[in-house]
Design a protein around this motif. Structure first.
Motif, PDB file in Angstrom:
ATOM      1  N   LYS A 271      41.096  41.420  51.097  1.00 29.05           N
ATOM      2  CA  LYS A 271      42.159  42.418  51.123  1.00 29.05           C
ATOM      3  C   LYS A 271      41.566  43.804  51.331  1.00 29.05           C
ATOM      4  O   LYS A 271      40.733  44.264  50.548  1.00 29.05           O
ATOM      5  CB  LYS A 271      42.959  42.404  49.814  1.00 29.05           C
ATOM      6  CG  LYS A 271      44.097  43.417  49.773  1.00 29.05           C
ATOM      7  CD  LYS A 271      45.170  43.123  50.824  1.00 29.05           C
ATOM      8  CE  LYS A 271      46.325  44.121  50.758  1.00 29.05           C
ATOM      9  NZ  LYS A 271      47.374  43.829  51.745  1.00 29.05           N
ATOM     10  N   ILE A 272      42.013  44.455  52.409  1.00 33.44           N
ATOM     11  CA  ILE A 272      41.571  45.814  52.738  1.00 33.44           C
ATOM     12  C   ILE A 272      42.796  46.716  52.778  1.00 33.44           C
ATOM     13  O   ILE A 272      43.802  46.411  53.427  1.00 33.44           O
ATOM     14  CB  ILE A 272      40.851  45.858  54.099  1.00 33.44           C
ATOM     15  CG1 ILE A 272      39.600  44.971  54.074  1.00 33.44           C
ATOM     16  CG2 ILE A 272      40.472  47.291  54.463  1.00 33.44           C
ATOM     17  CD1 ILE A 272      38.907  44.864  55.410  1.00 33.44           C
ATOM     18  N   TYR A 273      42.711  47.834  52.054  1.00 33.30           N
ATOM     19  CA  TYR A 273      43.781  48.820  52.067  1.00 33.30           C
ATOM     20  C   TYR A 273      43.348  50.022  52.905  1.00 33.30           C
ATOM     21  O   TYR A 273      42.189  50.445  52.844  1.00 33.30           O
ATOM     22  CB  TYR A 273      44.090  49.314  50.646  1.00 33.30           C
ATOM     23  CG  TYR A 273      44.710  48.273  49.756  1.00 33.30           C
ATOM     24  CD1 TYR A 273      46.071  47.967  49.836  1.00 33.30           C
ATOM     25  CD2 TYR A 273      43.938  47.592  48.808  1.00 33.30           C
ATOM     26  CE1 TYR A 273      46.644  47.014  48.999  1.00 33.30           C
ATOM     27  CE2 TYR A 273      44.502  46.642  47.968  1.00 33.30           C
ATOM     28  CZ  TYR A 273      45.853  46.371  48.067  1.00 33.30           C
ATOM     29  OH  TYR A 273      46.417  45.423  47.245  1.00 33.30           O
ATOM     30  N   ASN A 274      44.271  50.562  53.667  1.00 35.65           N
ATOM     31  CA  ASN A 274      44.029  51.805  54.394  1.00 35.65           C
ATOM     32  C   ASN A 274      44.532  52.977  53.561  1.00 35.65           C
ATOM     33  O   ASN A 274      45.526  52.862  52.843  1.00 35.65           O
ATOM     34  CB  ASN A 274      44.747  51.799  55.750  1.00 35.65           C
ATOM     35  CG  ASN A 274      44.134  50.807  56.717  1.00 35.65           C
ATOM     36  OD1 ASN A 274      42.919  50.753  56.852  1.00 35.65           O
ATOM     37  ND2 ASN A 274      44.972  50.022  57.372  1.00 35.65           N
ATOM     38  N   THR A 275      43.857  54.091  53.636  1.00 36.10           N
ATOM     39  CA  THR A 275      44.326  55.289  52.946  1.00 36.10           C
ATOM     40  C   THR A 275      45.615  55.769  53.610  1.00 36.10           C
ATOM     41  O   THR A 275      45.950  55.370  54.729  1.00 36.10           O
ATOM     42  CB  THR A 275      43.278  56.410  52.987  1.00 36.10           C
ATOM     43  OG1 THR A 275      42.998  56.726  54.358  1.00 36.10           O
ATOM     44  CG2 THR A 275      41.999  55.980  52.296  1.00 36.10           C
TER      45      THR A 275
ATOM     46  N   THR B 280      38.146  48.264  50.369  1.00 34.95           N
ATOM     47  CA  THR B 280      38.112  46.806  50.291  1.00 34.95           C
ATOM     48  C   THR B 280      38.285  46.386  48.836  1.00 34.95           C
ATOM     49  O   THR B 280      37.404  46.600  47.997  1.00 34.95           O
ATOM     50  CB  THR B 280      36.785  46.246  50.832  1.00 34.95           C
ATOM     51  OG1 THR B 280      36.637  46.645  52.204  1.00 34.95           O
ATOM     52  CG2 THR B 280      36.764  44.728  50.751  1.00 34.95           C
ATOM     53  N   ALA B 281      39.429  45.791  48.529  1.00 34.81           N
ATOM     54  CA  ALA B 281      39.715  45.351  47.159  1.00 34.81           C
ATOM     55  C   ALA B 281      39.158  43.965  46.887  1.00 34.81           C
ATOM     56  O   ALA B 281      38.658  43.687  45.797  1.00 34.81           O
ATOM     57  CB  ALA B 281      41.218  45.372  46.914  1.00 34.81           C
ATOM     58  N   LEU B 282      39.244  43.079  47.874  1.00 36.66           N
ATOM     59  CA  LEU B 282      38.710  41.726  47.757  1.00 36.66           C
ATOM     60  C   LEU B 282      37.910  41.412  49.005  1.00 36.66           C
ATOM     61  O   LEU B 282      38.368  41.668  50.126  1.00 36.66           O
ATOM     62  CB  LEU B 282      39.841  40.703  47.587  1.00 36.66           C
ATOM     63  CG  LEU B 282      40.683  40.823  46.308  1.00 36.66           C
ATOM     64  CD1 LEU B 282      41.907  39.915  46.391  1.00 36.66           C
ATOM     65  CD2 LEU B 282      39.853  40.478  45.074  1.00 36.66           C
ATOM     66  N   THR B 283      36.736  40.851  48.810  1.00 37.81           N
ATOM     67  CA  THR B 283      35.841  40.581  49.941  1.00 37.81           C
ATOM     68  C   THR B 283      35.950  39.148  50.451  1.00 37.81           C
ATOM     69  O   THR B 283      36.189  38.900  51.631  1.00 37.81           O
ATOM     70  CB  THR B 283      34.380  40.857  49.536  1.00 37.81           C
ATOM     71  OG1 THR B 283      34.287  42.188  49.049  1.00 37.81           O
ATOM     72  CG2 THR B 283      33.446  40.682  50.723  1.00 37.81           C
ATOM     73  N   ASP B 284      35.807  38.179  49.537  1.00 45.14           N
ATOM     74  CA  ASP B 284      35.867  36.768  49.924  1.00 45.14           C
ATOM     75  C   ASP B 284      35.983  35.944  48.643  1.00 45.14           C
ATOM     76  O   ASP B 284      34.981  35.605  48.025  1.00 45.14           O
ATOM     77  CB  ASP B 284      34.633  36.355  50.711  1.00 45.14           C
ATOM     78  CG  ASP B 284      34.708  34.921  51.231  1.00 45.14           C
ATOM     79  OD1 ASP B 284      35.736  34.264  51.004  1.00 45.14           O
ATOM     80  OD2 ASP B 284      33.731  34.465  51.842  1.00 45.14           O
ATOM     81  N   VAL B 285      37.214  35.635  48.240  1.00 46.49           N
ATOM     82  CA  VAL B 285      37.442  34.925  46.984  1.00 46.49           C
ATOM     83  C   VAL B 285      38.053  33.559  47.256  1.00 46.49           C
ATOM     84  O   VAL B 285      39.076  33.456  47.935  1.00 46.49           O
ATOM     85  CB  VAL B 285      38.372  35.730  46.049  1.00 46.49           C
ATOM     86  CG1 VAL B 285      38.658  34.938  44.771  1.00 46.49           C
ATOM     87  CG2 VAL B 285      37.749  37.082  45.705  1.00 46.49           C
TER      88      VAL B 285
ATOM     89  N   LYS C 291      40.833  42.131  40.437  1.00 42.04           N
ATOM     90  CA  LYS C 291      41.560  41.026  39.792  1.00 42.04           C
ATOM     91  C   LYS C 291      43.073  41.184  39.865  1.00 42.04           C
ATOM     92  O   LYS C 291      43.791  40.200  40.063  1.00 42.04           O
ATOM     93  CB  LYS C 291      41.095  40.846  38.352  1.00 42.04           C
ATOM     94  CG  LYS C 291      41.355  42.025  37.433  1.00 42.04           C
ATOM     95  CD  LYS C 291      40.728  41.783  36.071  1.00 42.04           C
ATOM     96  CE  LYS C 291      41.088  42.905  35.093  1.00 42.04           C
ATOM     97  NZ  LYS C 291      40.641  44.239  35.591  1.00 42.04           N
ATOM     98  N   THR C 292      43.584  42.407  39.725  1.00 42.63           N
ATOM     99  CA  THR C 292      45.033  42.618  39.812  1.00 42.63           C
ATOM    100  C   THR C 292      45.524  42.427  41.244  1.00 42.63           C
ATOM    101  O   THR C 292      46.602  41.867  41.478  1.00 42.63           O
ATOM    102  CB  THR C 292      45.403  44.023  39.301  1.00 42.63           C
ATOM    103  OG1 THR C 292      45.023  44.139  37.926  1.00 42.63           O
ATOM    104  CG2 THR C 292      46.906  44.265  39.419  1.00 42.63           C
ATOM    105  N   THR C 293      44.732  42.872  42.212  1.00 43.28           N
ATOM    106  CA  THR C 293      45.072  42.618  43.617  1.00 43.28           C
ATOM    107  C   THR C 293      45.161  41.125  43.880  1.00 43.28           C
ATOM    108  O   THR C 293      46.091  40.640  44.537  1.00 43.28           O
ATOM    109  CB  THR C 293      44.013  43.248  44.547  1.00 43.28           C
ATOM    110  OG1 THR C 293      44.005  44.659  44.376  1.00 43.28           O
ATOM    111  CG2 THR C 293      44.306  42.916  46.006  1.00 43.28           C
ATOM    112  N   LEU C 294      44.200  40.381  43.336  1.00 42.16           N
ATOM    113  CA  LEU C 294      44.209  38.928  43.491  1.00 42.16           C
ATOM    114  C   LEU C 294      45.459  38.326  42.886  1.00 42.16           C
ATOM    115  O   LEU C 294      46.110  37.474  43.492  1.00 42.16           O
ATOM    116  CB  LEU C 294      42.959  38.338  42.842  1.00 42.16           C
ATOM    117  CG  LEU C 294      42.851  36.813  42.842  1.00 42.16           C
ATOM    118  CD1 LEU C 294      42.786  36.279  44.273  1.00 42.16           C
ATOM    119  CD2 LEU C 294      41.615  36.369  42.051  1.00 42.16           C
TER     120      LEU C 294
END
Length: 255
Positions: A11-15, A23-28, A48-51
């Motif tokens: 998960k990647i967020y843009n400003t 990058t909130a999550l890389t590879d889970v 963890k909250t993003t997940l």
């Protein structure tokens, strides 16, 4: 038996201005089996909250997929997602998310009302559940008239009454004192013992020690995991604390 599969979630967020990316999550990746009670831990900002939000279908991953009972979240149309969520998932939040203008009873029954469940069936589900959670005397009260622990038990009843495949709990003990927290976690253990699958995000090692497995997230990746096995809760607590010390990222509460 596998209930949920988390596959290479990124998960990647843009400003806001479209500049720097976060990058909130890389590879889970991991699996959740039916009847498991899993805790997810990590420092603030670990992902963890993003997940949890992605597993709750409240957010979409940049890449990767969530599969429940063989159904990919990626194949669910936007107009169908709320029905899917209501039919398969139960939610327990730190701030309870109760409606102050609704009685305790109406708060609990709300997801069944939205699903068009017959009144007789709603009443049949409500009575034993309210007794199990010791809130049968509170049904006619309003959220502002009851304690934090009672609010959270109401929220648990609302989550469970739909008979979901998976309960997702986001810091469920965060707004409770130690006694109310222990009571809530014992309720989770009892629900889990009856076959309910639970995934709980928490900062607290004490809360995590009630689970059967703990996943540790660090810098957007699955860092490690612990299985309780035959360990006592105290022994498992010590193992969780030891792993958190290795994470050494600050902001993780062991109390």
């Amino acid at each position: 038996m596998e209930l949920l599969k988390v596959q290479h979630i990124k998960k990647i967020y843009n400003t806001r201005l479209g500049g720097k990316q976060c990058t909130a999550l890389t590879d889970v990746s991991f699996e959740v089996n039916r009847g498991e009670f899993i805790a997810v831990m990590g420092a603030s900002g670990s992902g963890k909250t993003t997940l949890l939000n992605i597993m709750a279908s409240l957010d979409k991953p940049t890449s990767g997929d969530i599969i429940m009972d063989g159904k990919s979240f990626g194949t669910i149309k936007d107009k169908e997602i709320s029905v899917f969520r209501r039919n398969n998932l139960g939610f327990v939040f730190q701030d309870f998310n109760l409606l102050d203008t609704f009685s305790v009873k109406d708060n609990i029954l709300l997801p069944l009302v939205l699903a068009g469940t017959p009144v007789k069936k709603m009443e049949e589900r409500l009575k034993p559940l309210a007794e199990d959670l010791a809130i049968q005397q509170l049904l006619d009260k309003f959220p502002y008239e009851i304690s934090g622990g009672e609010k959270q038990r109401t929220a648990v009843a609302r989550a469970v009454i739909t008979e979901p495949k998976l309960i997702l709990a986001d810091e469920p003990t965060g707004a409770l004192d130690s006694k109310a927290s222990a009571n809530l976690l014992e309720i989770f253990v009892k629900l889990n013992g009856s076959g309910q699958t639970i995934l709980m995000v928490t900062h607290s090692a004490m809360a995590a020690s009630y689970a059967s497995r703990v996943l540790f997230i660090k810098d957007g990746e699955l860092f490690s995991q612990l299985y309780r096995g035959e360990s006592t809760r105290r022994e498992f607590f010590d193992k969780v604390v030891s792993t958190l010390s290795v994470l050494s990222d600050g902001g993780v509460d062991i109390g």
